[in-house]
Design an enzyme around this catalytic site. Structure first.
Site, mmCIF file in Angstrom:
data_model
loop_
_atom_site.group_PDB
_atom_site.id
_atom_site.type_symbol
_atom_site.label_atom_id
_atom_site.label_comp_id
_atom_site.label_asym_id
_atom_site.label_seq_id
_atom_site.Cartn_x
_atom_site.Cartn_y
_atom_site.Cartn_z
ATOM 1 N N ALA A 68 0.969 -1.268 -0.088
ATOM 2 C CA ALA A 68 -0.146 -0.072 0.189
ATOM 3 C C ALA A 68 0.669 1.194 -0.095
ATOM 4 O O ALA A 68 2.104 1.081 0.419
ATOM 5 C CB ALA A 68 -0.812 -0.145 1.386
ATOM 6 N N GLY A 107 0.640 -5.160 0.731
ATOM 7 C CA GLY A 107 -0.631 -4.999 -0.211
ATOM 8 C C GLY A 107 -0.328 -5.718 -1.663
ATOM 9 O O GLY A 107 -1.277 -6.247 -2.136
ATOM 10 N N GLU A 110 -0.879 -9.275 -1.106
ATOM 11 C CA GLU A 110 -2.252 -9.541 -0.949
ATOM 12 C C GLU A 110 -2.963 -9.341 -2.385
ATOM 13 O O GLU A 110 -3.933 -10.368 -2.555
ATOM 14 C CB GLU A 110 -2.855 -8.447 -0.048
ATOM 15 C CG GLU A 110 -2.262 -8.624 1.372
ATOM 16 C CD GLU A 110 -2.776 -7.541 2.322
ATOM 17 O OE1 GLU A 110 -2.499 -6.302 1.953
ATOM 18 O OE2 GLU A 110 -3.685 -7.865 3.375
ATOM 19 N N GLU A 130 3.891 -5.892 7.246
ATOM 20 C CA GLU A 130 3.161 -4.782 7.896
ATOM 21 C C GLU A 130 3.433 -4.606 9.415
ATOM 22 O O GLU A 130 3.511 -3.365 9.666
ATOM 23 C CB GLU A 130 1.539 -4.939 7.553
ATOM 24 C CG GLU A 130 1.163 -4.567 6.199
ATOM 25 C CD GLU A 130 1.170 -5.871 5.459
ATOM 26 O OE1 GLU A 130 1.824 -6.793 5.476
ATOM 27 O OE2 GLU A 130 0.480 -5.656 4.369
#
Ligand code: 3HC
Length: 655
Positions: A68, A107, A110, A130
């Protein structure tokens, strides 16, 4: 092949019925709002266009997706949200594959987990790190990864923030293939003709069963390393939840936890540390300077520090010439270095081939003339000005004119050492922290005459050693020891004013330090600071406040842990409050007529933080440190300041 563009960062090309979607958001293809919107637009297109049979996602440059966009955290969220993009990929009616051409982190992984197939290059870095940012994966990582690899392996990766290689990811079942040469072609061949009805959707898998003891042990190991931080604990809880809860519920709980943690103080501090590390070692005006070539490293002195530096440089791929005063000492030095490599093999950090490779690059000699081959020479000898200046004068006549001279002094003035040479511009400070092969922090001291390309070379060298280089100007003790001295001084003032060492240590340990200052003094030994105080006694300003308690301890033979007694006693090695010390403290207070006052833990932390910050401000105004965040990194990586508080300068700004 026709080129399509879906946003500034998302483009695609259709080849043979496969829509290859490329994410191009330099530097690491982070999932910014534009990337998320572009991906949605690409999916819209693929849904409608009958010519698109399947999709391959890949990244431009060296990353697949670095995660992210951390810079967006703390700003109002912008649609489409990442979990929605990811849910759409997983449920997509046409096959979607990830062609993982580099880092697939956070992310980024993910996104890949929601794809129906995954291929990676051997150099790919794969992980959900994270928790290092004080958060948990927030777009399905805690729910999808255990469905692929089981709860225990998922806890190990997520709560431990472990980044793994493509080959390990293949073994674990995270990727379906590793491509040595033609990743994209392999990913396309793999997905071509895949039947949409037989797609393996990660979220639909059930979590493989595993013995509870294995899970508990992995969780305990991960949490021990996490030292009380919230995110790893939450990560363990969420991964375990995946085994007992339907996907939608698990995802909702994950998202709720992610948002709660993202907005926490701990996450703000760890984000600060993340960006501080990226800024560290950057010096204005140095970008355009080409570092000198360094391949052979000379190290004078192969004691504790020198051997650690040697191992670190061997790990960095350099050839090492160690120099000692005589053949016996050289042989001992070689044994010490080999011993450190053996330890690395025993602990699994190094394999035997790696050990042999390193030993093949090492020579230790009593012949200083050998250093004529070195590109840089680091001295790691006794910290005495005469010893060091004489050594540098000698080295100056031996080494090549373009070779660099580095001093590892902790407290001496490197400008004085440099001035003793004919070319002070080639002298730089490299202040390693002990043990030098383990500690990441390296203060790179920019001396008065250091040439820009010498500084650039020292920084490039530090990076290749895998160190975290922080540039410091010349001052007694450089950045770290100057702040530590202020911290020590304030702690001793507090003791004289009424706090006991154990109260101060307890307050700092509750704040997050692994050890309070007095336990640290005892561990390091009290005699070196005592000797320094005695040297400084003649020139000390008599009006300056001086606390004699540490002197009294030393006079009583209490030199710390190694003598079994210091600020504490150590019966059977266990740190214990010693009434004798309390008595000495009370006597010192009484002699000055000080009426002791009580300190709360909050007051202790605030007082010590203020001492560090005042000294940090002074370092900034004197131009010794370039940025407050550099000071934070020094204290976190060299002195045990809790990273979850962001360092003293950051923490003070939040109070
Ligand atoms: N968001 C924003 N910027 C990022 C970023 C990210 N996720 N990752 C890296 N950057 C920036 C850095 O700040 C740096 O910027 P600068 O040039 O202005 O200083 C630049 O990218 C290059 O970074 P590095 O110097 O670290 O480059 P490397 O090539 O050495 O390493 C990397 C690349 C391995 C991708 C490394 O940058 C990295 O580990 N990044 C962070 C990975 C991470 O933690 N991802 C998880 C993010 S949180 C998340 O995904 C939440 C999700 O679950 C919802």
């Amino acid at each position: 092949m026709s080129a399509l563009r879906f946003s500034d960062t998302i483009s695609a090309a259709l080849a043979d019925g496969i829509l290859v979607v490329t994410i191009d958001n330099a530097p690491v293809n982070a999932l910014s709002a534009d990337v998320r919107a572009g991906l949605m637009a690409a999916l819209d297109h693929a849904e409608k266009d009958g010519g698109v049979k399947s999709i391959v996602l890949t990244g431009a440059g060296n990353s697949f997706i670095g995660g992210a966009d951390i810079k967006e955290f703390g700003k109002p969220p912008v649609e489409p949200h990442l979990p929605d993009v990811i849910a759409r990929i997983e449920a997509f009616a046409k096959p979607v594959a990830a062609s993982i051409n580099g880092a697939a982190l956070g992310g980024g992984l993910e996104v890949a987990l929601a794809c129906h197939r995954r291929h990676a290059v051997p150099s790919a870095k794969i992980g959900l790190p994270e928790v290092k940012l004080g958060i948990v994966p927030g777009a399905g990582g805690t729910q999808r990864l255990p469905r692929l690899i089981g709860v225990s392996a998922a806890i190990d990766m997520i709560a431990g923030a472990r980044i793994i290689s493509a080959s390990e990811a293949l073994k674990l079942g995270i990727v379906d293939g590793v491509s040595e040469s033609a990743l994209l072609a392999d990913a396309m061949a793999d997905i071509k003709g895949l039947d949409a009805s037989s797609l393996r959707r990660t979220g639909a898998l059930s979590v493989p069963a595993a013995p509870i003891e294995t899970i508990e042990k992995t969780a305990a190991d991960a949490l021990r390393k996490a030292r009380g931080q919230n995110a790893p604990t939450e990560a363990v809880r969420l991964v375990c939840l995946a085994a007992t809860t339907p996907l939608a519920e698990g995802l909702a709980e994950e998202r709720r936890t992610f948002i709660m943690l993202r907005d926490s103080e701990e996450a703000a501090a760890l984000r600060h540390v993340f960006f501080a590390e990226r800024a560290a070692g950057k010096v204005d005006g140095l970008e355009a300077v080409t570092p000198r070539r360094i391949e052979t490293v000379g190290i004078v002195g192969t004691g504790l520090m020198g051997s650690g530096i040697a191992v670190s440089a061997l790990n960095g791929g350099y050839r090492i010439i160690g120099v000692e005063q005589n053949i016996e000492a050289a042989e001992k030095g070689r044994e010490r270095i080999a011993g450190l490599l053996d330890k690395a093999v025993q602990s699994g950090r190094l394999d035997t081939a790696g050990r042999e490779d390193r030993l093949g690059r090492l020579s230790v000699t009593a012949d200083m003339q050998q250093l004529a081959q070195a590109d840089i020479v680091i001295e790691a000898v006794f910290d005495d000005l005469t010893v060091k200046t004489e050594l540098f004068q000698r080295l100056d006549t031996i080494i090549r004119a373009d070779a660099i001279l580095a001093t590892n002094t902790s407290y001496l003035d490197p400008d004085v050492i440099a001035a003793a040479t004919a070319r002070p511009e080639r002298v730089v400070g490299l202040h390693f922290f002990s043990p030098a092969h383990i500690m990441r922090l390296l203060e790179v001291v920019d001396c008065k005459e250091t040439a820009p390309d010498v500084l650039a070379s020292a920084l490039a060298f530090a990076k290749r050693l895998g160190k975290l280089p922080i540039v410091s100007g010349v001052t007694e003790g450089f950045i770290g020891n100057r702040i530590f001295s202020a911290y020590r001084r304030e702690a001793e003032y507090m003791v004289e004013d009424g706090a006991l060492p154990q109260e101060i240590d307890a307050a700092l340990e509750a704040y997050g330090f692994p050890m309070g200052p007095f336990a640290v003094f005892d561990m390091a030994g009290l005699e070196i600071a005592w000797a320094r105080r005695k040297r400084q006694a003649a020139t000390r300003d008599p009006s300056e406040r001086y606390v004699v308690i540490a002197d009294r301890l030393c006079e009583a033979g209490r030199f710390g842990q190694k003598t079994g007694r210091g600020w504490y006693a150590y019966p059977e090695g266990k740190r214990t409050v010693d009434p004798e010390v309390t008595g000495m403290i009370e006597a010192a207070r009484a002699k000055k007529g000080i009426v002791p006052k009580r300190f709360t833990a909050e007051e202790i932390v605030a007082g010590l933080l203020k001492a560090m910050v005042d000294e940090g401000d002074a370092l900034l105004s004197e131009g010794i440190a370039a940025r407050a965040s550099d000071i934070d990194l020094v204290m976190i990586n060299g002195y045990g300041f809790p990273s979850s508080k962001g360092g003293p300068m950051f923490a003070a700004g939040r109070r």
